[in-house]
Design a protein around this motif. Structure first.
Motif, PDB file in Angstrom:
ATOM      1  N   ILE A 220      19.244  22.088 -33.777  1.00  0.00           N
ATOM      2  CA  ILE A 220      20.497  22.360 -33.067  1.00  0.00           C
ATOM      3  C   ILE A 220      20.620  21.449 -31.843  1.00  0.00           C
ATOM      4  CG2 ILE A 220      21.666  24.098 -31.631  1.00  0.00           C
ATOM      5  CD1 ILE A 220      20.581  26.216 -33.628  1.00  0.00           C
ATOM      6  N   ILE A 221      19.502  21.305 -31.117  1.00  0.00           N
ATOM      7  CA  ILE A 221      19.496  20.444 -29.927  1.00  0.00           C
ATOM      8  C   ILE A 221      19.725  18.986 -30.320  1.00  0.00           C
ATOM      9  CG2 ILE A 221      18.045  19.570 -28.049  1.00  0.00           C
ATOM     10  CD1 ILE A 221      16.693  22.351 -28.012  1.00  0.00           C
ATOM     11  N   ASP A 222      19.055  18.547 -31.380  1.00  0.00           N
ATOM     12  CA  ASP A 222      19.201  17.157 -31.832  1.00  0.00           C
ATOM     13  C   ASP A 222      20.640  16.845 -32.243  1.00  0.00           C
ATOM     14  OD1 ASP A 222      16.518  16.765 -31.370  1.00  0.00           O
ATOM     15  OD2 ASP A 222      15.919  17.045 -33.469  1.00  0.00           O
ATOM     16  N   ARG A 223      21.311  17.847 -32.799  1.00  0.00           N
ATOM     17  CA  ARG A 223      22.699  17.657 -33.238  1.00  0.00           C
ATOM     18  C   ARG A 223      23.700  17.868 -32.093  1.00  0.00           C
ATOM     19  NH1 ARG A 223      23.459  18.137 -38.930  1.00  0.00           N
ATOM     20  NH2 ARG A 223      21.489  18.481 -40.054  1.00  0.00           N
ATOM     21  N   GLU A 224      23.128  18.188 -30.898  1.00  0.00           N
ATOM     22  CA  GLU A 224      23.949  18.421 -29.704  1.00  0.00           C
ATOM     23  C   GLU A 224      24.966  19.551 -29.915  1.00  0.00           C
ATOM     24  OE1 GLU A 224      25.644  14.724 -28.460  1.00  0.00           O
ATOM     25  OE2 GLU A 224      23.697  13.894 -27.849  1.00  0.00           O
ATOM     26  N   GLN A 225      24.515  20.575 -30.642  1.00  0.00           N
ATOM     27  CA  GLN A 225      25.339  21.764 -30.856  1.00  0.00           C
ATOM     28  C   GLN A 225      25.029  22.797 -29.769  1.00  0.00           C
ATOM     29  OE1 GLN A 225      24.132  22.784 -34.852  1.00  0.00           O
ATOM     30  NE2 GLN A 225      25.653  21.431 -35.799  1.00  0.00           N
ATOM     31  N   SER A 226      25.898  23.780 -29.619  1.00  0.00           N
ATOM     32  CA  SER A 226      25.685  24.809 -28.601  1.00  0.00           C
ATOM     33  C   SER A 226      24.505  25.705 -28.994  1.00  0.00           C
ATOM     34  CB  SER A 226      26.945  25.651 -28.416  1.00  0.00           C
ATOM     35  OG  SER A 226      27.320  26.273 -29.629  1.00  0.00           O
ATOM     36  N   ILE A 227      23.705  26.071 -28.000  1.00  0.00           N
ATOM     37  CA  ILE A 227      22.534  26.933 -28.238  1.00  0.00           C
ATOM     38  C   ILE A 227      23.019  28.344 -28.557  1.00  0.00           C
ATOM     39  CG2 ILE A 227      20.354  27.747 -27.304  1.00  0.00           C
ATOM     40  CD1 ILE A 227      20.550  24.714 -27.618  1.00  0.00           C
ATOM     41  N   PRO A 228      22.536  28.948 -29.656  1.00  0.00           N
ATOM     42  CA  PRO A 228      23.020  30.270 -30.079  1.00  0.00           C
ATOM     43  C   PRO A 228      22.414  31.420 -29.265  1.00  0.00           C
ATOM     44  CG  PRO A 228      21.344  29.523 -31.595  1.00  0.00           C
ATOM     45  CD  PRO A 228      21.556  28.404 -30.615  1.00  0.00           C
ATOM     46  N   LEU A 229      22.780  31.481 -27.981  1.00  0.00           N
ATOM     47  CA  LEU A 229      22.274  32.561 -27.133  1.00  0.00           C
ATOM     48  C   LEU A 229      23.155  33.797 -27.266  1.00  0.00           C
ATOM     49  CD1 LEU A 229      21.369  30.672 -23.819  1.00  0.00           C
ATOM     50  CD2 LEU A 229      19.889  31.213 -25.769  1.00  0.00           C
ATOM     51  N   LEU A 230      22.524  34.945 -27.284  1.00  0.00           N
ATOM     52  CA  LEU A 230      23.250  36.211 -27.333  1.00  0.00           C
ATOM     53  C   LEU A 230      23.489  36.710 -25.919  1.00  0.00           C
ATOM     54  CD1 LEU A 230      21.259  37.918 -30.232  1.00  0.00           C
ATOM     55  CD2 LEU A 230      23.351  36.557 -30.392  1.00  0.00           C
ATOM     56  N   ASP A 231      24.547  37.490 -25.744  1.00  0.00           N
ATOM     57  CA  ASP A 231      24.906  38.009 -24.436  1.00  0.00           C
ATOM     58  C   ASP A 231      23.826  38.943 -23.904  1.00  0.00           C
ATOM     59  OD1 ASP A 231      27.257  38.283 -22.444  1.00  0.00           O
ATOM     60  OD2 ASP A 231      26.633  40.356 -22.821  1.00  0.00           O
ATOM     61  N   ILE A 232      23.645  38.945 -22.597  1.00  0.00           N
ATOM     62  CA  ILE A 232      22.640  39.792 -21.952  1.00  0.00           C
ATOM     63  C   ILE A 232      22.788  41.251 -22.357  1.00  0.00           C
ATOM     64  CG2 ILE A 232      21.877  40.729 -19.723  1.00  0.00           C
ATOM     65  CD1 ILE A 232      22.411  37.975 -18.508  1.00  0.00           C
ATOM     66  N   ASP A 233      24.031  41.713 -22.460  1.00  0.00           N
ATOM     67  CA  ASP A 233      24.268  43.125 -22.760  1.00  0.00           C
ATOM     68  C   ASP A 233      23.763  43.520 -24.145  1.00  0.00           C
ATOM     69  OD1 ASP A 233      25.185  45.604 -21.830  1.00  0.00           O
ATOM     70  OD2 ASP A 233      27.036  45.429 -22.977  1.00  0.00           O
ATOM     71  N   GLN A 234      23.589  42.549 -25.055  1.00  0.00           N
ATOM     72  CA  GLN A 234      23.096  42.861 -26.383  1.00  0.00           C
ATOM     73  C   GLN A 234      21.627  43.286 -26.370  1.00  0.00           C
ATOM     74  OE1 GLN A 234      25.455  39.219 -28.365  1.00  0.00           O
ATOM     75  NE2 GLN A 234      24.491  40.514 -29.895  1.00  0.00           N
ATOM     76  N   GLY A 235      20.959  43.056 -25.244  1.00  0.00           N
ATOM     77  CA  GLY A 235      19.585  43.519 -25.116  1.00  0.00           C
ATOM     78  C   GLY A 235      19.463  44.861 -24.424  1.00  0.00           C
ATOM     79  N   LEU A 236      20.623  45.472 -24.081  1.00  0.00           N
ATOM     80  CA  LEU A 236      20.587  46.694 -23.272  1.00  0.00           C
ATOM     81  C   LEU A 236      21.351  47.886 -23.867  1.00  0.00           C
ATOM     82  CD1 LEU A 236      21.292  44.946 -19.840  1.00  0.00           C
ATOM     83  CD2 LEU A 236      19.058  45.686 -20.708  1.00  0.00           C
ATOM     84  N   PRO A 237      21.573  47.940 -25.174  1.00  0.00           N
ATOM     85  CA  PRO A 237      22.355  49.058 -25.719  1.00  0.00           C
ATOM     86  C   PRO A 237      21.674  50.412 -25.578  1.00  0.00           C
ATOM     87  CG  PRO A 237      21.362  47.828 -27.488  1.00  0.00           C
ATOM     88  CD  PRO A 237      21.116  47.034 -26.237  1.00  0.00           C
ATOM     89  N   HIS A 238      20.353  50.397 -25.324  1.00  0.00           N
ATOM     90  CA  HIS A 238      19.611  51.649 -25.169  1.00  0.00           C
ATOM     91  C   HIS A 238      19.805  52.266 -23.784  1.00  0.00           C
ATOM     92  CE1 HIS A 238      17.126  48.348 -23.767  1.00  0.00           C
ATOM     93  NE2 HIS A 238      16.359  49.174 -23.089  1.00  0.00           N
ATOM     94  N   LEU A 239      20.496  51.543 -22.890  1.00  0.00           N
ATOM     95  CA  LEU A 239      20.781  52.065 -21.550  1.00  0.00           C
ATOM     96  C   LEU A 239      22.206  52.597 -21.481  1.00  0.00           C
ATOM     97  CD1 LEU A 239      19.249  49.287 -19.230  1.00  0.00           C
ATOM     98  CD2 LEU A 239      18.122  51.276 -20.244  1.00  0.00           C
ATOM     99  N   ASP A 240      22.391  53.725 -20.793  1.00  0.00           N
ATOM    100  CA  ASP A 240      23.745  54.241 -20.552  1.00  0.00           C
ATOM    101  C   ASP A 240      24.537  53.234 -19.735  1.00  0.00           C
ATOM    102  OD1 ASP A 240      23.350  56.523 -21.965  1.00  0.00           O
ATOM    103  OD2 ASP A 240      23.135  57.854 -20.235  1.00  0.00           O
ATOM    104  N   SER A 241      25.849  53.397 -19.698  1.00  0.00           N
ATOM    105  CA  SER A 241      26.694  52.467 -18.949  1.00  0.00           C
ATOM    106  C   SER A 241      27.643  53.208 -18.017  1.00  0.00           C
ATOM    107  CB  SER A 241      27.494  51.577 -19.904  1.00  0.00           C
ATOM    108  OG  SER A 241      28.360  52.359 -20.702  1.00  0.00           O
ATOM    109  N   LEU A 242      28.076  52.501 -16.979  1.00  0.00           N
ATOM    110  CA  LEU A 242      29.009  53.046 -16.001  1.00  0.00           C
ATOM    111  C   LEU A 242      30.040  51.967 -15.694  1.00  0.00           C
ATOM    112  CD1 LEU A 242      29.686  55.354 -13.964  1.00  0.00           C
ATOM    113  CD2 LEU A 242      28.196  54.181 -12.331  1.00  0.00           C
ATOM    114  N   ASP A 243      31.304  52.222 -16.001  1.00  0.00           N
ATOM    115  CA  ASP A 243      32.380  51.264 -15.731  1.00  0.00           C
ATOM    116  C   ASP A 243      32.835  51.383 -14.275  1.00  0.00           C
ATOM    117  OD1 ASP A 243      33.144  49.980 -18.415  1.00  0.00           O
ATOM    118  OD2 ASP A 243      33.060  52.110 -18.916  1.00  0.00           O
ATOM    119  N   VAL A 244      33.069  50.240 -13.646  1.00  0.00           N
ATOM    120  CA  VAL A 244      33.501  50.240 -12.241  1.00  0.00           C
ATOM    121  C   VAL A 244      34.795  49.455 -12.088  1.00  0.00           C
ATOM    122  CG1 VAL A 244      31.134  50.462 -11.393  1.00  0.00           C
ATOM    123  CG2 VAL A 244      32.110  48.185 -11.690  1.00  0.00           C
TER     124      VAL A 244
END
Length: 303
Positions: A220-244
């Motif tokens: 992917i890097i050699d082809r100069e494509q975007s790195i397939p990173l997942l959003d930070i929140d995708q690692g936190l679904p086990h935590l409750d959330s609070l909208d502000v």
């Protein structure tokens, strides 16, 4: 560059090897792994990049899922296939799938597990494997673990070597030693045993199908494509959330304490969301009247 890289760790590499290579490939020092895998084990190893390194402890705490093989007939000093053979008892008659399923089911729930001698757990400031290599006596500690689910896959009896292979899937809490589980399964069936193979198929909500290998990343890097990173929140679904709202978002961005919300989130740590974007992780303040920041992420919506 901020996000989670769901890496598939291949055999022969340590978790730290993976971190070192990704740091070099992405040209960033801010890379952290979310749970050690032994060199002989392959599987899901989410790596946190940039701001995502702030959630490493919260990902480490998530449940893990493995595909494992227990080999009945002899044990090893390391409890896995890399060790030296110890106790040996040939299996004269194979266990049926029904007998195995019954014993596997008995391990589900909360249980106590003794930490293996060849591990990095410290006793009196010294790692257990250091005691083992020096042939020094040591009392190994016990841990409370949780086996969420264990599922029988298949079994094979080796008539020549008088051993029996048991393949199974297991979902468990952090800190569970699968090689010790294999040893205990053997004990339950009345035979010495060890773990002969292990693959981690999931960590939290990251699964085998989500991952890429180091070679794929390099391509992917050699082809100069975007790195397939997942959003930070995708690692936190086990935590409750609070909208502000907008005003509270500004306070959060500067790491300020907030009034106690109603209802109070059920998890010890919880996500603070602004316009569906996770901007911080908060926890209860010691005074029980406020909440305070555990992590605040860099974001661009301060006003």
């Amino acid at each position: 560059m901020d996000g989670i890289l769901p890496l598939w760790k291949e055999k022969g590499m340590t978790s730290h090897d993976c971190v070192f290579k990704v740091r070099k490939m992405l040209q960033t020092k801010k890379v952290g792994h979310t749970g050690t895998l032994d060199p002989e084990v392959e599987g899901v190893l989410p790596l946190c990049i940039g701001e995502a390194t702030k959630i490493v402890p919260f990902l480490t705490d998530t449940s893990k899922t493995y595909r494992a093989t227990a080999l009945l007939g002899y044990s090893t000093d390391t409890e896995d296939q890399t060790g030296i053979k110890k106790e040996e008892t040939p299996i004269q008659s194979a266990f049926s799938p029904e007998e195995i399923k019954k014993e596997l089911k008995s391990f589900e729930g909360e249980t106590t597990q003794q930490v293996p001698l060849y591990s990095a757990v410290k006793v009196n400031g010294k790692k257990l494997y250091e005691y083992a290599r020096a042939n020094e006596p040591v009392t190994r500690p016990f841990r409370q673990i949780q086996i969420h689910n264990i599922r029988f896959l298949s079994t094979t009896y080796d008539k020549v070597n008088k051993t029996q292979r048991i393949d199974f899937d297991v979902s468990c809490s952090k800190g569970t030693y699968i090689r010790t589980l294999c040893l205990d399964i053997g004990k339950a069936l009345g035979y010495p045993a060890h773990m002969s193979a292990l693959v981690r198929t999931a960590t939290g909500d990251f699964y085998e199908n989500d991952t890429i290998t180091l070679n794929q990343l390099q391509d992917i890097i050699d082809r100069e494509q975007s790195i397939p990173l997942l959003d930070i929140d995708q690692g936190l679904p086990h935590l409750d959330s609070l909208d502000v709202d907008n005003e509270t978002m500004r306070k959060v961005s500067y790491g300020q304490k907030l009034p106690l919300p109603n209802p109070i989130p059920k998890t010890k740590f919880f996500r603070i969301l602004f316009q569906k974007q996770v901007i911080a992780i908060y926890q209860m303040h010691d005074n029980r009247q406020e909440i305070k920041p555990a992590r605040v992420f860099r974001f661009d919506d301060r006003k």
